[in-house]
Design a protein around this motif. Structure first.
Motif, PDB file in Angstrom:
ATOM      1  N   ASP A 135       0.861  -1.185   0.164  1.00 12.59           N
ATOM      2  CA  ASP A 135       0.064  -0.010   0.121  1.00 12.59           C
ATOM      3  C   ASP A 135       1.023   1.396  -0.038  1.00 12.59           C
ATOM      4  O   ASP A 135       0.710   2.267  -0.756  1.00 12.59           O
ATOM      5  CB  ASP A 135      -1.060   0.033   1.073  1.00 12.59           C
ATOM      6  CG  ASP A 135      -2.092  -0.780   1.063  1.00 12.59           C
ATOM      7  OD1 ASP A 135      -2.242  -1.259   0.045  1.00 12.59           O
ATOM      8  OD2 ASP A 135      -2.880  -1.304   2.178  1.00 12.59           O
ATOM      9  N   ALA A 138       2.486   2.003  -3.249  1.00 17.39           N
ATOM     10  CA  ALA A 138       1.420   2.226  -4.242  1.00 17.39           C
ATOM     11  C   ALA A 138       0.929   3.478  -4.158  1.00 17.39           C
ATOM     12  O   ALA A 138       0.920   4.194  -5.032  1.00 17.39           O
ATOM     13  CB  ALA A 138       0.249   1.222  -4.280  1.00 17.39           C
ATOM     14  N   ARG A 139       0.547   4.184  -2.901  1.00 18.59           N
ATOM     15  CA  ARG A 139       0.225   5.480  -2.576  1.00 18.59           C
ATOM     16  C   ARG A 139       1.267   6.341  -3.107  1.00 18.59           C
ATOM     17  O   ARG A 139       1.062   7.599  -3.657  1.00 18.59           O
ATOM     18  CB  ARG A 139      -0.202   5.711  -1.167  1.00 18.59           C
ATOM     19  CG  ARG A 139      -1.486   5.104  -0.972  1.00 18.59           C
ATOM     20  CD  ARG A 139      -1.884   5.396   0.714  1.00 18.59           C
ATOM     21  NE  ARG A 139      -1.059   5.265   1.831  1.00 18.59           N
ATOM     22  CZ  ARG A 139      -1.032   4.097   2.431  1.00 18.59           C
ATOM     23  NH1 ARG A 139      -1.911   3.241   2.200  1.00 18.59           N
ATOM     24  NH2 ARG A 139      -0.078   4.103   3.320  1.00 18.59           N
ATOM     25  N   ARG A 422      -6.881  -5.273  -5.706  1.00 16.65           N
ATOM     26  CA  ARG A 422      -6.752  -4.033  -5.066  1.00 16.65           C
ATOM     27  C   ARG A 422      -6.116  -2.849  -5.828  1.00 16.65           C
ATOM     28  O   ARG A 422      -5.981  -1.981  -5.286  1.00 16.65           O
ATOM     29  CB  ARG A 422      -5.779  -4.324  -3.790  1.00 16.65           C
ATOM     30  CG  ARG A 422      -6.722  -5.222  -2.890  1.00 16.65           C
ATOM     31  CD  ARG A 422      -5.791  -5.876  -1.702  1.00 16.65           C
ATOM     32  NE  ARG A 422      -5.168  -4.963  -0.883  1.00 16.65           N
ATOM     33  CZ  ARG A 422      -4.506  -5.121   0.236  1.00 16.65           C
ATOM     34  NH1 ARG A 422      -4.537  -6.475   0.631  1.00 16.65           N
ATOM     35  NH2 ARG A 422      -3.747  -4.117   0.940  1.00 16.65           N
ATOM     36  N   TYR A 423      -5.294  -3.567  -6.792  1.00 17.59           N
ATOM     37  CA  TYR A 423      -4.548  -2.447  -7.639  1.00 17.59           C
ATOM     38  C   TYR A 423      -4.574  -2.677  -9.139  1.00 17.59           C
ATOM     39  O   TYR A 423      -4.832  -3.473  -9.533  1.00 17.59           O
ATOM     40  CB  TYR A 423      -2.862  -2.694  -7.275  1.00 17.59           C
ATOM     41  CG  TYR A 423      -2.588  -2.700  -5.781  1.00 17.59           C
ATOM     42  CD1 TYR A 423      -2.474  -1.495  -5.067  1.00 17.59           C
ATOM     43  CD2 TYR A 423      -2.326  -3.870  -5.117  1.00 17.59           C
ATOM     44  CE1 TYR A 423      -2.047  -1.572  -3.998  1.00 17.59           C
ATOM     45  CE2 TYR A 423      -2.100  -3.922  -3.806  1.00 17.59           C
ATOM     46  CZ  TYR A 423      -1.959  -2.846  -2.961  1.00 17.59           C
ATOM     47  OH  TYR A 423      -1.446  -2.561  -1.698  1.00 17.59           O
ATOM     48  N   ARG A 424      -4.231  -1.704  -9.806  1.00 18.34           N
ATOM     49  CA  ARG A 424      -3.995  -1.753 -11.132  1.00 18.34           C
ATOM     50  C   ARG A 424      -2.364  -1.293 -11.383  1.00 18.34           C
ATOM     51  O   ARG A 424      -1.951  -0.827 -10.275  1.00 18.34           O
ATOM     52  CB  ARG A 424      -4.681  -0.524 -12.152  1.00 18.34           C
ATOM     53  CG  ARG A 424      -6.411  -0.977 -11.941  1.00 18.34           C
ATOM     54  CD  ARG A 424      -6.531  -2.386 -12.711  1.00 18.34           C
ATOM     55  NE  ARG A 424      -8.159  -2.493 -12.714  1.00 18.34           N
ATOM     56  CZ  ARG A 424      -8.700  -3.368 -11.940  1.00 18.34           C
ATOM     57  NH1 ARG A 424      -7.945  -3.833 -10.816  1.00 18.34           N
ATOM     58  NH2 ARG A 424      -9.850  -3.367 -11.910  1.00 18.34           N
ATOM     59  N   PHE A 425      -1.972  -1.549 -12.483  1.00 10.71           N
ATOM     60  CA  PHE A 425      -0.490  -1.549 -12.513  1.00 10.71           C
ATOM     61  C   PHE A 425      -0.034  -0.981 -13.865  1.00 10.71           C
ATOM     62  O   PHE A 425      -0.898  -1.018 -14.857  1.00 10.71           O
ATOM     63  CB  PHE A 425       0.286  -2.737 -12.154  1.00 10.71           C
ATOM     64  CG  PHE A 425      -0.013  -3.858 -13.369  1.00 10.71           C
ATOM     65  CD1 PHE A 425       1.283  -3.935 -14.186  1.00 10.71           C
ATOM     66  CD2 PHE A 425      -0.982  -4.744 -13.299  1.00 10.71           C
ATOM     67  CE1 PHE A 425       0.971  -4.903 -15.446  1.00 10.71           C
ATOM     68  CE2 PHE A 425      -1.130  -5.526 -14.326  1.00 10.71           C
ATOM     69  CZ  PHE A 425      -0.355  -5.745 -15.259  1.00 10.71           C
ATOM     70  N   LEU A 451       2.235   0.366  -8.982  1.00  9.92           N
ATOM     71  CA  LEU A 451       0.864   0.008  -8.454  1.00  9.92           C
ATOM     72  C   LEU A 451      -0.115   1.181  -8.185  1.00  9.92           C
ATOM     73  O   LEU A 451       0.606   2.285  -7.729  1.00  9.92           O
ATOM     74  CB  LEU A 451       1.010  -0.952  -7.283  1.00  9.92           C
ATOM     75  CG  LEU A 451       1.610  -2.236  -7.551  1.00  9.92           C
ATOM     76  CD1 LEU A 451       1.930  -3.076  -5.995  1.00  9.92           C
ATOM     77  CD2 LEU A 451       0.893  -3.314  -8.414  1.00  9.92           C
ATOM     78  N   ARG A 452      -1.226   1.152  -8.515  1.00 11.58           N
ATOM     79  CA  ARG A 452      -2.189   2.377  -8.236  1.00 11.58           C
ATOM     80  C   ARG A 452      -3.398   1.455  -7.540  1.00 11.58           C
ATOM     81  O   ARG A 452      -3.927   0.491  -8.047  1.00 11.58           O
ATOM     82  CB  ARG A 452      -2.832   3.045  -9.339  1.00 11.58           C
ATOM     83  CG  ARG A 452      -1.703   3.758  -9.982  1.00 11.58           C
ATOM     84  CD  ARG A 452      -2.487   4.487 -11.325  1.00 11.58           C
ATOM     85  NE  ARG A 452      -2.676   3.449 -12.312  1.00 11.58           N
ATOM     86  CZ  ARG A 452      -3.942   3.568 -12.952  1.00 11.58           C
ATOM     87  NH1 ARG A 452      -4.846   4.749 -12.790  1.00 11.58           N
ATOM     88  NH2 ARG A 452      -4.396   2.548 -13.872  1.00 11.58           N
ATOM     89  N   PRO A 453      -3.860   2.001  -6.366  1.00 12.12           N
ATOM     90  CA  PRO A 453      -4.863   1.424  -5.457  1.00 12.12           C
ATOM     91  C   PRO A 453      -5.894   1.585  -6.477  1.00 12.12           C
ATOM     92  O   PRO A 453      -6.013   2.509  -7.063  1.00 12.12           O
ATOM     93  CB  PRO A 453      -4.913   2.182  -4.375  1.00 12.12           C
ATOM     94  CG  PRO A 453      -3.497   2.702  -4.065  1.00 12.12           C
ATOM     95  CD  PRO A 453      -2.991   3.107  -5.501  1.00 12.12           C
TER      96      PRO A 453
END
Length: 459
Positions: A135, A138-139, A422-425, A451-453
């Protein structure tokens, strides 16, 4: 007396030395596939000088070698891939004969489909906890190395569920790094299988250093577990200490050590390596990515991934099957003929080595349409049913089929579904990495992605 028609046999055609060696040195993976294509499914010999193994690629022939006549085609412990690796794994679940039989008798109950199914939610929770650590990057939009992250996620889950946290995640990661060093260090010996082990070769020092690190990490844990095995649960190490062989005896410390090393490797490394290729393949084909995202969003949604979701993730399973076609768990299963036999009309002499390779068969145009294309629809149920069982055998077959096959599918499905719910990438570099042939297949380059939430991506 009844008349018996004579069995007509022929000598195998040979791929000449001048073609075999330069191709293998230049690009081993591509060379092996080309040898298979050139054979057109016939049994042929590969001329490696004094070492001339038979190459077996046709599914019907593979079924004979791996299943129907498995007792005659034993693991080739004195050549090719196994001989250099035997210095790490020793006699046990990854060998043959009585040692293998005893280890499999003890370990197989831990890996039945029913028992693994009962562990799904524990595995899912462990994977979820490990994925939580993504997380923060990703953020922040920080790239992550998926090979490293998958290793951490897999080690977290496997050490908790199968080893009762006796092996810590940092120790497991050290073992993974040592296994990676071993995979590369044995390549000179795999490429020159006739060289005696007593003859020094490049990689030997790195191999010994890595084995020493693994033993220094695992042996104190193995020995300590002996004292508590009777009261401990059903983790792998305690099961090995408590287990009884078919004649009622117990394993000695060396075989418990060998099987512990083997089970750490087989329950972790395979999933890590194979999944690394997933991300570039699905990014390269938006239609595959869209179908995968749609299924996971529909089945899982915002909930944690659990047992009840898995049977509905049918397209995810097809994606994994196609990934295993291109990057099989075991790329090479050498076998040795105990007695002379006839295979595909070719007489196989006693003592001969056979090269059996899913990497080759899975990429041959005789058995697969457009084999170079990543196409999960190959494994739609109606198409899969019409295919020969041994056209796709990423875990081997017969009595030596990998114990961890069912575990791989559960573990990989949980990891993919948890990450993509949970994520796209986005990949840092969108190309699909080539293959480095080592003891197990490895990507030529690292796979890094951002990664993007999903919630912020959808906002």
């Amino acid at each position: 007396m009844p008349h018996t028609a004579p069995v007509h046999t022929r000598r195998a055609d040979a791929v000449p030395l001048r073609q075999v060696v330069p191709s293998l040195l230049r690009d081993p993976a591509q060379a092996l596939v080309e040898f298979g294509e050139r054979s057109r499914g016939e049994v042929v010999k590969l001329n490696l000088g004094s070492f001339r193994p038979y190459l077996v690629t046709r599914p019907e022939h593979l079924q004979q070698v791996l299943r129907e006549k498995a007792a005659n085609y034993v693991r080739a412990g004195d050549g090719l891939q196994w001989r250099p690796l035997k210095r790490l794994f020793g006699e046990g679940i990854l060998s043959d004969g009585e040692y293998w039989s005893n280890s499999r008798h003890i370990l197989q109950p831990l890996f039945t489909a029913r028992r693994i199914d009962n562990l799904v939610d524990r595995l899912a929770e462990a994977i979820e906890d490990a994925v939580d650590e993504l997380d923060a990057p990703a953020r922040a939009g920080q790239p992550v190395d998926m090979g490293t992250e998958q290793a951490r996620i897999v080690c977290s889950a496997i050490m908790r569920v199968f080893f009762a946290d006796k092996i810590s995640v940092p120790d497991a990661m050290k073992i993974m790094q040592a296994q990676d060093a071993i995979a590369w260090s044995v390549m000179p010996r795999i490429m020159v299988p006739w060289a005696p082990l007593a003859v020094p070769m490049p990689g030997d020092r790195a191999f010994r250093r890595a084995v020493r690190l693994i033993d220094d990490t695992l042996m104190p844990i193995v020995r300590a577990s002996r004292e508590t095995a009777e009261s401990d649960g059903d983790d792998i190490i305690s099961t090995l200490w408590r287990g009884r062989t078919e004649d009622g005896s117990r394993l000695d410390e060396r075989q418990v050590r060998n099987d512990t090393v083997a089970m750490v490797a087989t329950t972790t490394e395979t999933t890590i390596s194979v999944l690394t290729w997933l991300w570039p393949h699905i990014e390269q084909d938006p239609l595959i990515a869209e179908r995968l995202y749609e299924e996971i969003d529909r089945v899982v949604g915002d909930a944690p991934v659990r047992r009840e979701h898995l049977r509905e993730l049918r397209y995810t399973r097809q994606v994994l099957d196609e990934l295993l076609r291109l990057y099989p768990i075991g790329w090479l299963f050498p076998r040795r003929a105990v007695e002379a036999d006839v295979l595909g009309g070719v007489r196989i002499e006693a003592g001969s080595t056979l090269v059996v390779s899913p990497l080759i068969t899975h990429r041959m145009s005789m058995f697969w349409d457009r084999p170079e294309v990543f196409d999960p629809d190959r494994f739609a149920p109606e198409r899969a049913r019409s295919r020969h069982r041994y056209a796709h055998f990423p875990f081997g077959g017969g009595p030596h089929q990998c114990l961890g096959m069912h575990l791989f599918y559960l573990e990989a499905t949980l990891i993919v579904a948890t990450l993509l719910s949970r994520y796209r990438f986005r990949l840092q570099r969108p190309a699909v990495p080539g293959i480095k042939v080592a003891a197990a297949l490895r990507p030529l380059e690292r796979v890094e992605l951002t990664l993007r939430p999903v919630r912020s991506a959808a906002a």
